[in-house]
Design a protein around this motif. Structure first.
Motif, short mmCIF file in Angstrom:
data_model
loop_
_atom_site.label_atom_id
_atom_site.label_comp_id
_atom_site.label_asym_id
_atom_site.label_seq_id
_atom_site.Cartn_x
_atom_site.Cartn_y
_atom_site.Cartn_z
N THR A 223 0.84 -1.19 0.00
CA THR A 223 0.00 0.00 0.00
C THR A 223 0.89 1.25 0.00
O THR A 223 1.95 1.26 0.61
CB THR A 223 -0.99 -0.04 1.20
OG1 THR A 223 -1.71 1.16 1.20
CG2 THR A 223 -0.29 -0.18 2.54
N GLN A 224 0.50 2.25 -0.76
CA GLN A 224 1.21 3.52 -0.91
C GLN A 224 2.56 3.37 -1.64
O GLN A 224 3.46 4.19 -1.46
CB GLN A 224 1.46 4.18 0.45
CG GLN A 224 0.20 4.55 1.19
CD GLN A 224 -0.58 5.64 0.47
OE1 GLN A 224 -0.14 6.77 0.39
NE2 GLN A 224 -1.73 5.30 -0.07
N SER A 225 2.69 2.33 -2.44
CA SER A 225 3.96 2.14 -3.15
C SER A 225 3.93 2.77 -4.54
O SER A 225 4.97 2.91 -5.17
CB SER A 225 4.29 0.66 -3.25
OG SER A 225 3.28 0.00 -3.99
N GLY A 226 2.73 3.09 -5.04
CA GLY A 226 2.66 3.76 -6.34
C GLY A 226 1.98 2.96 -7.44
O GLY A 226 2.07 3.31 -8.61
N LYS A 227 1.23 1.91 -7.07
CA LYS A 227 0.55 1.09 -8.09
C LYS A 227 -0.53 1.89 -8.81
O LYS A 227 -0.59 1.88 -10.04
CB LYS A 227 -0.12 -0.14 -7.45
CG LYS A 227 0.79 -1.10 -6.77
CD LYS A 227 0.03 -2.26 -6.19
CE LYS A 227 -1.08 -1.90 -5.24
NZ LYS A 227 -0.68 -1.22 -4.02
N SER A 228 -1.36 2.58 -8.02
CA SER A 228 -2.49 3.30 -8.64
C SER A 228 -1.96 4.46 -9.49
O SER A 228 -2.54 4.79 -10.53
CB SER A 228 -3.41 3.85 -7.58
OG SER A 228 -3.78 2.83 -6.72
N ASN A 229 -0.84 5.06 -9.05
CA ASN A 229 -0.24 6.14 -9.83
C ASN A 229 0.13 5.63 -11.23
O ASN A 229 -0.09 6.31 -12.23
CB ASN A 229 1.00 6.63 -9.09
CG ASN A 229 1.67 7.77 -9.80
OD1 ASN A 229 1.18 8.89 -9.78
ND2 ASN A 229 2.76 7.49 -10.48
N LYS B 97 -11.69 -2.86 -5.26
CA LYS B 97 -11.63 -2.04 -4.04
C LYS B 97 -12.96 -1.30 -3.90
O LYS B 97 -12.99 -0.13 -3.52
CB LYS B 97 -10.49 -1.04 -4.14
CG LYS B 97 -9.10 -1.63 -3.93
CD LYS B 97 -8.08 -0.52 -4.04
CE LYS B 97 -6.69 -1.03 -3.83
NZ LYS B 97 -5.70 -0.01 -4.25
N PRO C 106 7.84 6.64 -3.41
CA PRO C 106 6.74 5.92 -4.07
C PRO C 106 6.88 6.05 -5.58
O PRO C 106 7.36 7.08 -6.07
CB PRO C 106 5.49 6.64 -3.55
CG PRO C 106 5.95 7.98 -3.11
CD PRO C 106 7.36 7.82 -2.65
N SER D 106 7.78 5.88 -12.01
CA SER D 106 6.70 6.41 -12.85
C SER D 106 6.61 7.93 -12.65
O SER D 106 7.02 8.44 -11.60
CB SER D 106 5.38 5.75 -12.47
OG SER D 106 5.20 5.83 -11.07
N HIS E 93 4.70 11.27 -11.73
CA HIS E 93 3.60 11.46 -10.79
C HIS E 93 2.36 11.93 -11.57
O HIS E 93 2.41 12.97 -12.24
CB HIS E 93 4.00 12.48 -9.72
CG HIS E 93 2.96 12.63 -8.68
ND1 HIS E 93 2.59 13.83 -8.17
CD2 HIS E 93 2.17 11.69 -8.07
CE1 HIS E 93 1.64 13.65 -7.28
NE2 HIS E 93 1.36 12.37 -7.20
N1 LIG Z 1 6.05 8.36 -9.17
C1 LIG Z 1 5.65 9.04 -8.11
N2 LIG Z 1 6.22 10.20 -7.77
C2 LIG Z 1 5.80 10.90 -6.69
N3 LIG Z 1 4.81 10.50 -5.87
C3 LIG Z 1 4.20 9.35 -6.15
C4 LIG Z 1 4.58 8.55 -7.28
N4 LIG Z 1 3.79 7.45 -7.30
C5 LIG Z 1 2.97 7.56 -6.26
N5 LIG Z 1 3.20 8.70 -5.56
C6 LIG Z 1 2.49 9.15 -4.36
O1 LIG Z 1 2.49 8.10 -3.41
C7 LIG Z 1 1.25 7.96 -2.79
C8 LIG Z 1 0.73 6.54 -2.94
O2 LIG Z 1 0.55 6.26 -4.31
P1 LIG Z 1 -0.56 5.25 -4.84
O3 LIG Z 1 -1.92 5.66 -4.36
O4 LIG Z 1 -0.37 5.11 -6.30
O5 LIG Z 1 -0.13 3.94 -4.05
P2 LIG Z 1 -0.83 2.51 -4.11
O6 LIG Z 1 0.26 1.51 -4.18
O7 LIG Z 1 -1.87 2.44 -5.15
O8 LIG Z 1 -1.49 2.46 -2.68
P3 LIG Z 1 -2.84 1.66 -2.28
O9 LIG Z 1 -2.61 0.21 -2.58
O10 LIG Z 1 -2.98 1.95 -0.82
O11 LIG Z 1 -3.95 2.26 -3.12
C9 LIG Z 1 0.31 9.01 -3.43
O12 LIG Z 1 0.23 10.11 -2.58
C10 LIG Z 1 1.01 9.39 -4.70
O13 LIG Z 1 0.78 10.73 -5.02
#
Ligand SMILES: Nc1ncnc2c1ncn2[C@@H]1O[C@H](COP(=O)(O)OP(=O)(O)OP(=O)(O)O)[C@@H](O)[C@H]1O
Length: 450
Positions: free
Chosen positions: A198-204, A226, A388, A405, A407
């Motif tokens: 979680t919060q690693s950047g998958k959704s980004n 989700k 992330p 990736s 942002h």
């Molecule tokens: N490449 C990037 N550069 C800067 N910030 C990023 C980047 N990717 C993601 N972030 C930031 O990190 C945070 C988490 O990203 P994201 O929601 O994509 O994570 P996730 O893996 O989908 O988390 P979850 O599984 O909880 O949904 C967000 O605030 C996002 O803005």
């Protein structure tokens, strides 16, 4: 202080300030004119010591003068004799001149007898510390040679945007550690596994894909387990969206039927895949985005067993046969482990594109990258939570890279989805007739002849 010394100090201070300003303002030209030549000389000059220290040398017999103790002279001193004989000496691999790159330099080495590129991969961390650089990556462009690419500092701390790709099904989603663009090209690598805590950047990354694919003539399909919170804001550009397991079963059913219908169309036209069909009858390619893969496989009680088995089989069939018929998968998940069942392991085998963000458990990293290269696994486990979007990517060239990736905020992705909403083909239109088998072979022939 004498005037001449004062003058010298002032001149030196001015030169230092000028060099510092040049380095800050024109980092690249400073590196090319000052940094690179000094680095190249020191790397080349110190290579023997570094190779010895990193265990990359081999013993070879050479003719050399040696000093050996001779007879004891009457005064008690030992007479030293010079002899020309064969001795074993440490030989270093031949190194070409280091060449500058965007983030450091790269150099080609000739392997010594018995060495393989893996010997250098194992010594990569030692090499990086010896040269005082962020990382050293090893590749082998041809037998007998290795290329060491050194990056001076982490180029993924800040990634600047690149122009979008205008090729169909190709999206530039970020930058590789080498400075090259990170491109997801569904026509080359059709199915992707995107893992991360979680919060690693998958959704980004999924957002980056939506922004890249939205303007293209492509149908987007979402599975958002989700509860729809991730993809519902983009629903205006999606042709179909499933937010529950029951809806997923129905949508996967549609996808399998669509695939079978396209199979029939290709067979009738004598085409091996969708891309060999005449453009006038070629159906729209479909990109399927799945968020939280584990939710498709998790069983709360036995009553869900049949549903899960159906889902798992359908997804696997899409992964196995979809590429030829223009159906591509991008599956995201926090945890992808064999405990989710054999369906996940089989699906993983079909996904040649692998992306591993920071993960919490070693098994997910092993599942995502483990069958590629153990060094990739080590690198994935070292991704910090402060960065992330950083991930290890198994790329289309068969190598793995650290990448980050761009942002892409949810707002930017929503804006793209709204802007290109008129390109979203209705799912009923795409799947018209695929379930009822309305189109028999003669209909298809008619369609092709039209
Ligand atoms: N490449 C990037 N550069 C800067 N910030 C990023 C980047 N990717 C993601 N972030 C930031 O990190 C945070 C988490 O990203 P994201 O929601 O994509 O994570 P996730 O893996 O989908 O988390 P979850 O599984 O909880 O949904 C967000 O605030 C996002 O803005």
């Amino acid at each position: 202080m004498p005037d001449s010394l004062r003058l010298l100090l002032i001149v030196l201070a001015c030169v230092a300030v000028a060099l510092y300003t040049w380095r800050r303002l024109h980092h690249r030209s400073f590196w090319l004119v000052v940094g690179y030549p000094l680095t190249a000389i020191s790397v080349r000059a110190g290579w023997r010591k570094v190779a010895l220290g990193c265990g990359l040398t081999k013993k070879r017999a050479r003719w050399a003068f040696t000093l050996t103790p001779g007879a004891v002279v009457s005064t008690g001193t030992v007479k030293v004799r010079r002899r020309f004989r064969r001795v074993a000496v440490d030989t270093k691999p031949w190194m070409w001149l280091p060449m500058p790159t965007r983030h450091g330099w790269r150099v080609t080495l000739h392997l010594l007898e018995g060495q393989i590129p893996d010997d250098y991969s194992q010594a990569a961390e030692r090499l990086a510390h010896s040269w005082g650089v962020h990382a050293v990556r090893v590749s082998s462009p041809r037998p007998g040679r290795v290329v060491l690419a050194a990056t001076i500092r982490d180029p993924l701390v800040r990634v600047d945007r690149l122009p979008p790709s205008d090729e169909l099904l190709k999206v530039t989603v970020g930058r590789l550690e080498t400075g090259k663009p990170w491109v997801i090209d569904f026509r080359t690598v059709p199915h992707w596994l995107n893992a991360g805590a979680t919060q690693s950047g998958k959704s980004n990354l999924a957002n980056a894909l939506i922004v890249g694919l939205a303007p293209q003539p492509v149908a987007l399909v979402g599975f958002d387990l989700k509860g729809g919170v991730e993809f519902t804001p983009y629903s205006c550009r999606l042709s179909a969206l499933a937010t529950t397991r029951a809806e997923s079963v129905g949508l996967l059913d549609d996808l399998v039927a669509l695939m079978l219908a396209r199979m029939g169309l290709c067979r009738t036209a004598g085409a091996r895949n969708l891309w060999q069909l005449p453009p006038a009858v070629r159906p729209v390619p479909v990109v399927v985005l799945v968020d939280e893969l584990a939710e498709l496989y998790l069983m709360a009680d036995k009553s869900e067993k049949d549903e899960i088995a159906k889902t798992s089989t359908a997804l696997l069939r899409v992964a196995q046969l979809g590429r030829a018929f223009g159906i591509y998968l991008f599956c995201c998940g926090q945890r992808i482990g064999s405990d989710l069942g054999p369906g996940v392991t089989a699906l993983r085998a079909q996904c040649s594109g692998r992306i591993c963000h920071r993960v919490n458990d070693p098994e997910t990293a092993t599942m995502t990258l483990g069958d590629l290269d153990p060094a990739a696994l080590v690198s994935a486990r070292a991704i910090a939570s402060e960065t992330p979007g950083v991930a290890i990517v198994a790329s289309q060239d068969g190598q793995w890279y650290r990448a980050r990736s761009f942002h892409v905020s949810e707002q930017a992705a929503e804006h793209s989805a709204r802007m290109y909403a008129d390109l979203a083909q209705h799912w009923n239109e795409i799947t018209a007739g695929v379930h009822t088998n309305e189109m028999n072979d003669s209909d298809l022939t008619e369609l092709l002849n039209a």
